[in-house]
Design a protein around this motif. Sequence first.
Motif, PDB file in Angstrom:
ATOM      1  N   ILE A  70       0.837  -1.420  -0.092  1.00 53.08           N
ATOM      2  CA  ILE A  70      -0.041  -0.169   0.077  1.00 53.08           C
ATOM      3  C   ILE A  70       1.068   1.147  -0.043  1.00 53.08           C
ATOM      4  O   ILE A  70       1.713   1.550   1.128  1.00 53.08           O
ATOM      5  N   GLY A  71       1.013   1.969  -1.249  1.00 48.30           N
ATOM      6  CA  GLY A  71       1.568   3.026  -1.115  1.00 48.30           C
ATOM      7  C   GLY A  71       3.074   2.686  -1.585  1.00 48.30           C
ATOM      8  O   GLY A  71       4.093   2.790  -0.819  1.00 48.30           O
ATOM      9  N   CYS A  72       3.093   1.852  -2.805  1.00 47.61           N
ATOM     10  CA  CYS A  72       4.392   1.209  -3.119  1.00 47.61           C
ATOM     11  C   CYS A  72       5.518   1.952  -3.685  1.00 47.61           C
ATOM     12  O   CYS A  72       6.686   1.515  -3.894  1.00 47.61           O
ATOM     13  N   GLY A  73       5.364   3.076  -4.019  1.00 46.50           N
ATOM     14  CA  GLY A  73       6.460   3.897  -4.451  1.00 46.50           C
ATOM     15  C   GLY A  73       7.009   3.406  -5.739  1.00 46.50           C
ATOM     16  O   GLY A  73       6.189   3.111  -6.752  1.00 46.50           O
ATOM     17  N   TYR A  74       8.178   3.417  -5.947  1.00 49.14           N
ATOM     18  CA  TYR A  74       8.810   2.806  -7.221  1.00 49.14           C
ATOM     19  C   TYR A  74       8.658   1.220  -7.621  1.00 49.14           C
ATOM     20  O   TYR A  74       9.265   0.868  -8.429  1.00 49.14           O
ATOM     21  N   GLY A  75       8.059   0.591  -6.426  1.00 48.65           N
ATOM     22  CA  GLY A  75       7.912  -0.750  -6.471  1.00 48.65           C
ATOM     23  C   GLY A  75       9.297  -1.441  -5.966  1.00 48.65           C
ATOM     24  O   GLY A  75       9.346  -2.550  -6.153  1.00 48.65           O
TER      25      GLY A  75
END
Length: 282
Positions: A70-75
């Motif tokens: 949840i809210g992974c940014g750039y993964g």
Amino acid sequence: MIVPDISQNAVAVADHYDELDPIYRRIWGEHVHHGLWVTGHETPGEAVEALVETVGDRLRLMPGQACIDIGCGYGSTARRLAVTRGVRVTGFTLSAEQARYAAAHPVPDVDIQVRDWLANGLADASADAAWAIESSEHMVDKPRFFAEAHRVLSPGGRFVICAWLAETGASWWKVRHLLEPICREGRLPSMGTREEYEAMARAAGFAVTGYEDVSLRVARTWPICAARLVKLLLTDGETRRLALGARNRTSFLGIPRLILAYRTGAMRYGIFTLAKAAESGP
């Protein structure tokens, strides 16, 4: 709950990360979260990975599990845990720029979506584990953030949250001059205390099975960021142009404020471990 005096929403959060995307990656790399210094001798790169591994350990991840970032940014966290733990990960980000970067660095069993977690569209009981590393702060409706995680997790599922927290009972000075400005500059609709997070988790149906305050082990992140930003502003014309012309340029004022907030105890960094009850027998 610390609430800034201006409205913050998902659109503002997305704009913040989309616009400042190149600067964030130049300052801190592809992990947009604190580092965790376990021995004190880690490099910054090792420290950010240590935080990811801490999350994986607390989730007790097993190969083949379906997970939510949840809210992974750039993964980056999703990719690392997919590779090291053998799990399948669906990540959610509000930032199209972050998702574009993730798409350019694919790994098997990782799917990154540009979508608001509060309207995630996932089926009930469809995931075995979930984590939120420094994304709950951006949620406009924090009780719903917890409720959605509880809905999506299967019985017995685990949820780990790494969160910026306000000091319990912070003085008016800390609230006015540190916490409220940090919320405004960082596009945080609110910042809760440990007690508020635990109350919201229990109200959503979770059991709080663990909590650790790691403030002293993550605070080093911000002096490092400050030094890197100053160096880039002095030596890199493109960074200087982006930083000084950005709509969200006031975010950089938050770095010295964050350093002071940690040093005075106004802000804390907590890791919560939550569990959804297993189904009862017949």
